[in-house]
Design a protein around this motif. Structure first.
Motif, PDB file in Angstrom:
ATOM      1  N   GLN A  32       6.163  -1.110 -10.249  1.00 55.11           N
ATOM      2  CA  GLN A  32       4.923  -1.737  -9.892  1.00 55.11           C
ATOM      3  C   GLN A  32       3.906  -0.409  -9.318  1.00 55.11           C
ATOM      4  O   GLN A  32       2.789  -0.725  -9.428  1.00 55.11           O
ATOM      5  N   VAL A  33       4.521   0.391  -8.727  1.00 53.98           N
ATOM      6  CA  VAL A  33       3.829   1.529  -8.043  1.00 53.98           C
ATOM      7  C   VAL A  33       3.223   2.192  -9.166  1.00 53.98           C
ATOM      8  O   VAL A  33       1.927   2.613  -9.203  1.00 53.98           O
ATOM      9  N   ILE A  34       3.751   2.675 -10.052  1.00 53.59           N
ATOM     10  CA  ILE A  34       3.584   3.523 -11.272  1.00 53.59           C
ATOM     11  C   ILE A  34       2.333   2.631 -12.099  1.00 53.59           C
ATOM     12  O   ILE A  34       1.466   3.342 -12.581  1.00 53.59           O
ATOM     13  N   ALA A  35       2.684   1.380 -12.231  1.00 55.15           N
ATOM     14  CA  ALA A  35       1.528   0.539 -12.980  1.00 55.15           C
ATOM     15  C   ALA A  35       0.176   0.860 -12.086  1.00 55.15           C
ATOM     16  O   ALA A  35      -0.884   0.777 -12.815  1.00 55.15           O
ATOM     17  N   PRO A  48       6.829   1.872   0.160  1.00 56.35           N
ATOM     18  CA  PRO A  48       7.008   0.539   0.596  1.00 56.35           C
ATOM     19  C   PRO A  48       8.424   0.507   1.439  1.00 56.35           C
ATOM     20  O   PRO A  48       8.657  -0.593   2.042  1.00 56.35           O
ATOM     21  N   VAL A  49       9.355   1.391   1.513  1.00 61.48           N
ATOM     22  CA  VAL A  49      10.562   1.020   2.226  1.00 61.48           C
ATOM     23  C   VAL A  49      10.456   2.349   3.274  1.00 61.48           C
ATOM     24  O   VAL A  49      11.047   1.966   4.406  1.00 61.48           O
ATOM     25  N   PRO A 106       0.679  -1.204   0.131  1.00 62.89           N
ATOM     26  CA  PRO A 106      -0.173  -0.080  -0.138  1.00 62.89           C
ATOM     27  C   PRO A 106       0.891   1.297  -0.067  1.00 62.89           C
ATOM     28  O   PRO A 106       1.896   1.443   0.719  1.00 62.89           O
ATOM     29  N   VAL A 107       0.340   2.207  -0.712  1.00 66.25           N
ATOM     30  CA  VAL A 107       1.167   3.599  -0.718  1.00 66.25           C
ATOM     31  C   VAL A 107      -0.053   4.571  -0.747  1.00 66.25           C
ATOM     32  O   VAL A 107      -0.915   4.331  -0.923  1.00 66.25           O
ATOM     33  N   ARG A 108       0.336   5.948  -0.471  1.00 71.18           N
ATOM     34  CA  ARG A 108      -0.256   7.188  -0.807  1.00 71.18           C
ATOM     35  C   ARG A 108      -0.112   7.633  -1.900  1.00 71.18           C
ATOM     36  O   ARG A 108       1.080   7.665  -2.568  1.00 71.18           O
ATOM     37  N   ALA A 109      -1.190   8.221  -2.578  1.00 70.95           N
ATOM     38  CA  ALA A 109      -0.826   9.026  -3.814  1.00 70.95           C
ATOM     39  C   ALA A 109      -1.696  10.729  -3.711  1.00 70.95           C
ATOM     40  O   ALA A 109      -2.653  10.524  -2.892  1.00 70.95           O
ATOM     41  N   TRP A 110      -0.842  11.594  -4.035  1.00 72.53           N
ATOM     42  CA  TRP A 110      -1.319  12.806  -4.080  1.00 72.53           C
ATOM     43  C   TRP A 110      -2.205  13.061  -5.296  1.00 72.53           C
ATOM     44  O   TRP A 110      -1.778  12.918  -6.403  1.00 72.53           O
ATOM     45  N   PHE A 154      16.973   5.302  -0.250  1.00 74.57           N
ATOM     46  CA  PHE A 154      15.628   4.722  -0.386  1.00 74.57           C
ATOM     47  C   PHE A 154      15.431   4.381  -1.885  1.00 74.57           C
ATOM     48  O   PHE A 154      14.677   3.187  -2.126  1.00 74.57           O
ATOM     49  N   VAL A 155      16.103   4.877  -2.962  1.00 75.69           N
ATOM     50  CA  VAL A 155      15.959   4.750  -4.318  1.00 75.69           C
ATOM     51  C   VAL A 155      16.602   3.325  -4.352  1.00 75.69           C
ATOM     52  O   VAL A 155      16.113   2.418  -5.062  1.00 75.69           O
ATOM     53  N   ASN A 156      17.558   2.885  -3.897  1.00 75.58           N
ATOM     54  CA  ASN A 156      18.375   1.710  -3.971  1.00 75.58           C
ATOM     55  C   ASN A 156      17.580   0.433  -3.170  1.00 75.58           C
ATOM     56  O   ASN A 156      17.603  -0.526  -3.639  1.00 75.58           O
ATOM     57  N   ALA A 157      16.999   0.939  -2.065  1.00 79.38           N
ATOM     58  CA  ALA A 157      16.291   0.009  -1.311  1.00 79.38           C
ATOM     59  C   ALA A 157      15.097  -0.327  -1.936  1.00 79.38           C
ATOM     60  O   ALA A 157      14.473  -1.417  -1.848  1.00 79.38           O
ATOM     61  N   LEU A 158      14.365   0.594  -2.549  1.00 80.77           N
ATOM     62  CA  LEU A 158      13.030   0.565  -3.253  1.00 80.77           C
ATOM     63  C   LEU A 158      13.323  -0.484  -4.754  1.00 80.77           C
ATOM     64  O   LEU A 158      12.787  -1.640  -4.877  1.00 80.77           O
ATOM     65  N   GLY A 159      14.254  -0.074  -5.338  1.00 84.19           N
ATOM     66  CA  GLY A 159      14.450  -0.777  -6.629  1.00 84.19           C
ATOM     67  C   GLY A 159      13.649  -0.401  -7.760  1.00 84.19           C
ATOM     68  O   GLY A 159      12.451   0.259  -7.389  1.00 84.19           O
TER      69      GLY A 159
END
Length: 222
Positions: A95-98, A64-65, A13-17, A84-89
């Motif tokens: 997947q979030v963008i999709a 997610p991270v 789960p994420v938030r989106a503005w 955070f970029v490296n941890a997310l991948g």
């Protein structure tokens, strides 16, 4: 103008503005953050697209991270953002963008993508891997994946004095992606659209790039 909404994704789960225009929309756009999170500046960017008539969603890619990430434009912020970029991948970011694109499709929109810095590289990959029309602002990390085939219209914006990408690498974009639109702003460097950061913001270049971006979105997401 905007508000946070929950979004279910394969990465969790994420938030989106979500920012919506006050009249029938001209199209829709997914706004992809820099490495500092969906902070006040990125929310304002999304709100600006809504003011210009587009439904805009900015997913919080770091959720997610590290949920609720908003970093400063200092060395500590840069360092944390890179972690955070490296941890997310890349795969989880896509997947979030999709999931964001799917939400907009289900709401009756045909979205494009506009990304800035790290988000600019993700915008390119959202084109080649997800088939979304995309605009990339100073996405220097695109170079290693430039051989991927475009699946939708593409537009690039670069500062002529951006230390993160050389003139040779900008030329490589032209050579490997000849069907894309590519613009170089000779009087500016990296992050020229970041109007909250006077070290980098260049008003004239930002205004011209925005004009071109809005025309691209109007053509390919309406």
């Amino acid at each position: 103008m905007g508000r946070w909404i929950p979004l279910d994704t394969a990465a969790g789960p994420v938030r989106a503005w979500l920012a919506q225009p006050d009249k029938p929309p001209r199209g829709a756009v997914i706004v992809l953050q820099e490495i500092f999170g969906v902070n006040a500046h990125m929310r304002a960017v999304a709100d600006g697209f809504a003011a210009d008539g587009f439904v805009a969603m900015a997913p919080a890619l770091f959720d997610p991270v590290q949920p609720d990430t908003e970093l400063g434009y200092d060395e500590a912020g840069f360092a944390q953002g890179r972690e955070f970029v490296n941890a997310l991948g890349t795969d989880r970011a896509l997947q979030v963008i999709a999931a964001t694109a799917r939400w907009l499709h289900e709401a009756g929109h045909r979205p494009g993508v506009v990304g800035y810095c790290w988000g600019g590289t993700l915008a390119f990959l959202a084109n080649t891997r997800l088939g979304l029309p995309a605009v990339s602002y100073y996405g220097a990390r695109t170079v290693p994946v430039l051989g991927e085939e475009l699946r939708a219209p593409m537009q690039f914006h670069f500062g002529g004095h951006d230390p993160s990408i050389s003139a040779e690498d900008i030329q490589l974009h032209r050579e490997l992606q000849p069907d894309a639109q590519l613009f170089v702003y000779a009087d500016t460097g990296h992050a020229f659209n970041r109007d909250v950061d006077p070290r980098h913001y260049h008003a004239a270049s930002a205004a011209l790039a925005r004009e071109r971006t809005l025309a691209f979105l109007a053509e390919h997401t309406s």
